[in-house]
Design a protein around this motif. Structure first.
Motif, PDB file in Angstrom:
ATOM      1  N   ILE A   7      54.931  33.798  39.092  1.00  0.00           N
ATOM      2  CA  ILE A   7      54.168  32.555  38.985  1.00  0.00           C
ATOM      3  C   ILE A   7      52.697  32.909  39.142  1.00  0.00           C
ATOM      4  CG2 ILE A   7      53.841  30.225  39.878  1.00  0.00           C
ATOM      5  CD1 ILE A   7      56.665  30.739  38.833  1.00  0.00           C
ATOM      6  N   ARG A   8      51.871  32.515  38.179  1.00  0.00           N
ATOM      7  CA  ARG A   8      50.456  32.880  38.176  1.00  0.00           C
ATOM      8  C   ARG A   8      49.603  31.716  38.685  1.00  0.00           C
ATOM      9  NH1 ARG A   8      50.993  33.914  32.058  1.00  0.00           N
ATOM     10  NH2 ARG A   8      52.215  32.066  32.528  1.00  0.00           N
ATOM     11  N   ILE A   9      48.843  31.973  39.744  1.00  0.00           N
ATOM     12  CA  ILE A   9      48.024  30.957  40.403  1.00  0.00           C
ATOM     13  C   ILE A   9      46.553  31.203  40.071  1.00  0.00           C
ATOM     14  CG2 ILE A   9      47.474  29.840  42.593  1.00  0.00           C
ATOM     15  CD1 ILE A   9      49.927  31.244  43.799  1.00  0.00           C
ATOM     16  N   GLY A  10      45.855  30.168  39.620  1.00  0.00           N
ATOM     17  CA  GLY A  10      44.436  30.287  39.297  1.00  0.00           C
ATOM     18  C   GLY A  10      43.552  29.885  40.460  1.00  0.00           C
ATOM     19  N   THR A  64      41.792  35.212  39.340  1.00  0.00           N
ATOM     20  CA  THR A  64      40.513  34.587  39.689  1.00  0.00           C
ATOM     21  C   THR A  64      39.615  34.425  38.469  1.00  0.00           C
ATOM     22  OG1 THR A  64      39.506  36.724  40.245  1.00  0.00           O
ATOM     23  CG2 THR A  64      40.576  35.508  42.025  1.00  0.00           C
ATOM     24  N   MET A  65      38.780  33.397  38.516  1.00  0.00           N
ATOM     25  CA  MET A  65      37.857  33.093  37.430  1.00  0.00           C
ATOM     26  C   MET A  65      36.541  32.583  38.000  1.00  0.00           C
ATOM     27  SD  MET A  65      40.364  30.972  34.845  1.00  0.00           S
ATOM     28  CE  MET A  65      42.048  31.540  34.506  1.00  0.00           C
ATOM     29  N   ILE A 107      47.684  30.816  33.234  1.00  0.00           N
ATOM     30  CA  ILE A 107      48.069  30.589  34.627  1.00  0.00           C
ATOM     31  C   ILE A 107      49.002  29.385  34.677  1.00  0.00           C
ATOM     32  CG2 ILE A 107      46.023  31.627  35.680  1.00  0.00           C
ATOM     33  CD1 ILE A 107      44.812  28.846  35.951  1.00  0.00           C
ATOM     34  N   ASP A 108      49.794  29.302  35.746  1.00  0.00           N
ATOM     35  CA  ASP A 108      50.780  28.221  35.858  1.00  0.00           C
ATOM     36  C   ASP A 108      50.241  27.017  36.615  1.00  0.00           C
ATOM     37  OD1 ASP A 108      53.170  29.439  34.570  1.00  0.00           O
ATOM     38  OD2 ASP A 108      52.887  30.940  36.146  1.00  0.00           O
TER      39      ASP A 108
END
Length: 325
Positions: A16-19, A50-51, A85-86
């Motif tokens: 699971i990709r977290i932003g 991260t962004m 991202i999810d």
């Protein structure tokens, strides 16, 4: 001789990709969400991406001058819509009340103290907000804080301050300001609670909509992700923040409009106080509504209509006209 026994295979772990934004506070908040979800769902892998957002990149212009729509969220929202991202973790106060098509506010976490904090230069350790000297230079990038403090303390000098929390504290300690105003929640989450010199009472400064809570944004229709993040929701905080966000949404106010709130739930009754202030601090329009928490969003809408009828619309029209110039 060929064996007929097949070798067992392990199914790949779902990731699971977290932003998250790259700031220290954003990462502390996002890592808390990641760790809490990892405890609940050990069979899954949670990965943080991260962004940089526009609000992180433009640090030499006050927030009120560069607009409010998605300053700290747009890049993360684009990442969700593109499937990179999810879900994304935000300070709820940074999340616009109107989200892009296809996205939703999926979860609101338990709130840290939403109040504002006074942080002073060491030479003023014996002072409180009401005993700082005439002409004291107060740093804040929030028009909400500025308008309310101008109303109560017209003898102060107010100066814009940008940058992450460590940058602001450094500028204070260097003597560029006599005091600065920050969120109690951010200082506590970064283990800097010792820098809180005074928690500013609500009668001097109503806090920002959603301040102190985390908002987790996800794609609409993504039931798997929604089920995961909903395990972190705090219902009391959610009711309070939904009422606050409805108040802000109905007034169509952003970070360039001085709007403050305060909410409580006692004995099953939700109390929502809201304020609209003129930029010069001369006029504060404040009202309160009460009702059942299940009616939180309608209460926010009603409160907005109440303050509009009491003169808030005149203030909003004047601010919007100035912003268009």
């Amino acid at each position: 001789m060929t064996s007929l026994v097949s070798t067992p295979t392990t199914a790949p772990t779902r990731t699971i990709r977290i932003g998250s934004r790259k700031s220290q506070l954003a990462l502390v908040q996002t890592h808390w969400v990641r760790d809490e979800l990892q405890k609940r769902f050990p069979e899954l892998t949670f990965e943080v991406t991260t962004m940089d957002t526009q609000g992180d990149k433009v640090l030499d212009v006050s927030l009120s001058k560069i607009g409010d729509k998605g300053l700290f969220t747009q890049e993360l929202e684009d990442g969700m819509l593109q499937g990179n991202i999810d879900f994304a973790v935000h300070s709820l106060k940074d999340l616009p009340t109107r989200l892009p098509e296809g996205l939703m506010l999926g979860c609101i976490t338990e709130r840290e103290d939403p109040a504002d904090a006074l942080v002073v230069h060491e030479k003023h350790q014996d002072k409180q907000l009401d005993t700082l000297p005439k002409g004291a230079v107060i740093g804040t990038s929030s028009l909400r804080r500025l308008a309310q403090l101008r109303h109560h303390f017209p003898h102060f000098t107010f100066k814009d301050i940008r940058g992450n929390l460590n940058t602001r504290l450094r500028k204070l300690d260097e003597g560029q300001y006599d005091a600065i105003i920050l969120a109690v929640a951010g200082l506590k989450r970064l283990d800097m609670g010792d820098r809180i010199h005074q928690v500013i009472p609500a009668d001097l400064s109503l806090h920002a909509v959603g301040q102190g809570a985390l908002g987790i944004e996800c794609r609409m229709g993504d039931d798997e992700i929604l089920a995961l993040i909903k395990t972190l929701e705090d219902s009391s905080t959610a009711y309070r923040c939904l009422a606050e966000r409805a108040f802000l949404r109905e007034l169509e106010g952003g970070c360039q409009v001085p709007i403050g709130v305060n909410t409580k739930i006692n004995d099953g009754v939700l109390t929502l106080m809201g304020l609209v202030a003129s930029l010069d601090g001369q006029t504060l329009i404040k009202d309160t509504v009460q009702g059942h928490p299940d009616d939180a969003e309608n209460m926010g809408t009603q409160l907005a209509q109440n303050v509009r009828s009491q003169g808030a619309q005149t203030i909003l029209d004047a601010i919007n006209a100035e912003n268009r110039q």
